[in-house]
Design an enzyme around this catalytic site. Structure first.
Site, mmCIF file in Angstrom:
data_model
loop_
_atom_site.group_PDB
_atom_site.id
_atom_site.type_symbol
_atom_site.label_atom_id
_atom_site.label_comp_id
_atom_site.label_asym_id
_atom_site.label_seq_id
_atom_site.Cartn_x
_atom_site.Cartn_y
_atom_site.Cartn_z
ATOM 1 N N LYS A 57 0.834 -1.199 0.000
ATOM 2 C CA LYS A 57 0.000 0.000 0.000
ATOM 3 C C LYS A 57 0.874 1.256 0.000
ATOM 4 O O LYS A 57 0.627 2.190 -0.765
ATOM 5 C CB LYS A 57 -0.945 0.016 1.213
ATOM 6 C CG LYS A 57 -1.879 -1.195 1.261
ATOM 7 C CD LYS A 57 -2.951 -1.050 2.343
ATOM 8 C CE LYS A 57 -2.429 -1.058 3.752
ATOM 9 N NZ LYS A 57 -1.846 -2.360 4.193
ATOM 10 N N ARG A 116 -9.819 -0.589 9.872
ATOM 11 C CA ARG A 116 -9.290 -1.940 10.035
ATOM 12 C C ARG A 116 -10.257 -2.823 10.801
ATOM 13 O O ARG A 116 -9.927 -3.986 11.053
ATOM 14 C CB ARG A 116 -7.977 -1.885 10.796
ATOM 15 C CG ARG A 116 -6.734 -1.910 9.886
ATOM 16 C CD ARG A 116 -5.571 -1.579 10.765
ATOM 17 N NE ARG A 116 -4.347 -2.220 10.425
ATOM 18 C CZ ARG A 116 -3.267 -1.549 9.997
ATOM 19 N NH1 ARG A 116 -3.316 -0.265 9.757
ATOM 20 N NH2 ARG A 116 -2.150 -2.189 9.787
ATOM 21 N N ARG A 166 12.218 -5.953 5.016
ATOM 22 C CA ARG A 166 12.029 -4.507 4.806
ATOM 23 C C ARG A 166 12.964 -3.698 5.710
ATOM 24 O O ARG A 166 13.059 -3.975 6.902
ATOM 25 C CB ARG A 166 10.561 -4.203 5.133
ATOM 26 C CG ARG A 166 10.078 -2.852 4.730
ATOM 27 C CD ARG A 166 8.583 -2.829 4.568
ATOM 28 N NE ARG A 166 7.815 -2.981 5.804
ATOM 29 C CZ ARG A 166 6.501 -2.896 5.855
ATOM 30 N NH1 ARG A 166 5.805 -2.664 4.761
ATOM 31 N NH2 ARG A 166 5.873 -3.055 6.996
ATOM 32 N N ARG A 209 11.723 -1.585 11.269
ATOM 33 C CA ARG A 209 10.616 -1.181 12.148
ATOM 34 C C ARG A 209 10.485 -2.186 13.284
ATOM 35 O O ARG A 209 10.606 -3.392 13.055
ATOM 36 C CB ARG A 209 9.315 -1.171 11.330
ATOM 37 C CG ARG A 209 8.784 0.210 11.053
ATOM 38 C CD ARG A 209 7.630 0.176 10.098
ATOM 39 N NE ARG A 209 6.438 -0.495 10.624
ATOM 40 C CZ ARG A 209 5.276 -0.504 10.003
ATOM 41 N NH1 ARG A 209 5.135 0.117 8.848
ATOM 42 N NH2 ARG A 209 4.241 -1.116 10.522
ATOM 43 N N ARG A 245 0.294 -9.583 13.508
ATOM 44 C CA ARG A 245 -0.360 -8.553 12.677
ATOM 45 C C ARG A 245 -1.224 -9.214 11.607
ATOM 46 O O ARG A 245 -2.318 -8.747 11.312
ATOM 47 C CB ARG A 245 0.703 -7.648 12.037
ATOM 48 C CG ARG A 245 1.345 -6.717 13.056
ATOM 49 C CD ARG A 245 2.618 -6.088 12.533
ATOM 50 N NE ARG A 245 2.402 -5.146 11.453
ATOM 51 C CZ ARG A 245 3.381 -4.699 10.653
ATOM 52 N NH1 ARG A 245 4.619 -5.113 10.817
ATOM 53 N NH2 ARG A 245 3.105 -3.841 9.710
HETATM 54 P P1 AMP Z 1 0.664 -0.052 9.693
HETATM 55 O O1 AMP Z 1 1.867 0.823 9.469
HETATM 56 O O2 AMP Z 1 -0.540 0.418 8.935
HETATM 57 O O3 AMP Z 1 0.959 -1.507 9.477
HETATM 58 O O4 AMP Z 1 0.284 0.121 11.243
HETATM 59 C C1 AMP Z 1 1.208 -0.188 12.262
HETATM 60 C C2 AMP Z 1 0.463 -0.481 13.556
HETATM 61 O O5 AMP Z 1 -0.292 0.670 13.957
HETATM 62 C C3 AMP Z 1 -0.552 -1.611 13.471
HETATM 63 O O6 AMP Z 1 0.039 -2.886 13.664
HETATM 64 C C4 AMP Z 1 -1.500 -1.258 14.619
HETATM 65 O O7 AMP Z 1 -0.941 -1.581 15.874
HETATM 66 C C5 AMP Z 1 -1.561 0.263 14.516
HETATM 67 N N1 AMP Z 1 -2.640 0.718 13.607
HETATM 68 C C6 AMP Z 1 -2.507 1.368 12.425
HETATM 69 N N2 AMP Z 1 -3.712 1.642 11.882
HETATM 70 C C7 AMP Z 1 -4.629 1.148 12.735
HETATM 71 C C8 AMP Z 1 -6.045 1.096 12.751
HETATM 72 N N3 AMP Z 1 -6.778 1.595 11.736
HETATM 73 N N4 AMP Z 1 -6.657 0.511 13.810
HETATM 74 C C9 AMP Z 1 -5.957 -0.001 14.840
HETATM 75 N N5 AMP Z 1 -4.623 -0.012 14.885
HETATM 76 C C10 AMP Z 1 -3.952 0.568 13.858
#
Ligand code: AMP
Length: 216
Positions: free
Chosen positions: A13, A88, A127, A155, A166
């Site tokens: 994404k 999500r 990554r 990360r 995740r």
């Molecule tokens: P991402 O970079 O989108 O993979 O997000 C990293 C982390 O942030 C995720 O594993 C969640 O812990 C948190 N996170 C991001 N977006 C959301 C969301 N819409 N709802 C809940 N947790 C989120």
């Protein structure tokens, strides 16, 4: 153009978002980025957020919903938005509906980037980010030049054990959004297991006004 970018972690994404936002002149709203930026400041909220992100768990809906509601109020969202990583959960999707209807807006497309789990684990564990530029490399698929190697970081939540959680969270809580948006006629399925350029072409074909909901 009001777009949701849906898909598991590591689906690409972030890689594809730049082309979409520059073509449509809309901001990318990444809740993961907003959360990571919030965590960088040492506050009670940052500790609370870390508790979830470190384990690969979703942050509670109320917290994320508030962040997105605030962000949607910024003037740059007047032309539209690309929501990356939100909603999500079904509750977040319902909250988004309310945020949009309060603003007299509606969604145009929900892009679903599909990639098999085993590929996602490979993509995420390899990554690495260049600290200074923010540029993302992959140790195997997009190897960094040796000059930047000392400045690469992984990360905290890109390790194998956290990724597995995740992905579990994705299948349990986020995947139900697929039939939810399909029923609304908004879902555009994209095969994300192709070279980035081919994925990009599928995305733009899906965003054409006359496109059907299946573009893989
Ligand atoms: P991402 O970079 O989108 O993979 O997000 C990293 C982390 O942030 C995720 O594993 C969640 O812990 C948190 N996170 C991001 N977006 C959301 C969301 N819409 N709802 C809940 N947790 C989120």
């Amino acid at each position: 153009m009001n777009i949701i970018f849906l898909g598991p972690p590591g689906a690409g994404k972030g890689t594809q978002a730049d082309a979409i936002i520059s073509t449509y002149g809309i901001p990318q709203i990444s809740t993961g980025e907003i959360i990571r930026n919030t965590i960088r400041c040492d506050t009670p909220l940052s500790h609370e957020l870390r508790h979830y992100t470190d384990r690969g768990n979703l942050v509670p809906d109320e917290l994320v919903n508030r962040m997105v509601d605030d962000r949607l109020s910024k003037p740059d969202c007047a032309t539209g938005f690309l929501l990356d990583g939100f909603p999500r959960t079904i509750r977040q999707a319902e909250a988004l509906e309310q945020m949009l209807s309060r603003r007299g807006r509606r969604l145009d497309h929900v892009l679903l980037l599909e990639v098999p789990d085993d590929i996602l684990v490979k993509r995420i564990t390899g990554r690495r980010m260049h600290k200074q530029s923010g540029r993302i490399y992959h140790l195997e698929f997009d190897p960094p030049p040796s000059s930047v190697t000392p400045d690469l970081v992984q990360r905290d939540d890109d390790t194998e054990s956290v990724i597995k959680n995740r992905l579990r969270e994705y299948h349990e809580k986020t995947a139900p959004l697929i039939p939810f948006y399909d029923a609304l006629g908004l879902l555009r399925r994209i095969d994300g297991h192709q070279p980035p350029e081919a994925v990009r072409r599928c995305i733009f074909a899906a965003l054409e006004p006359s496109s059907s909901s299946r573009t893989t």
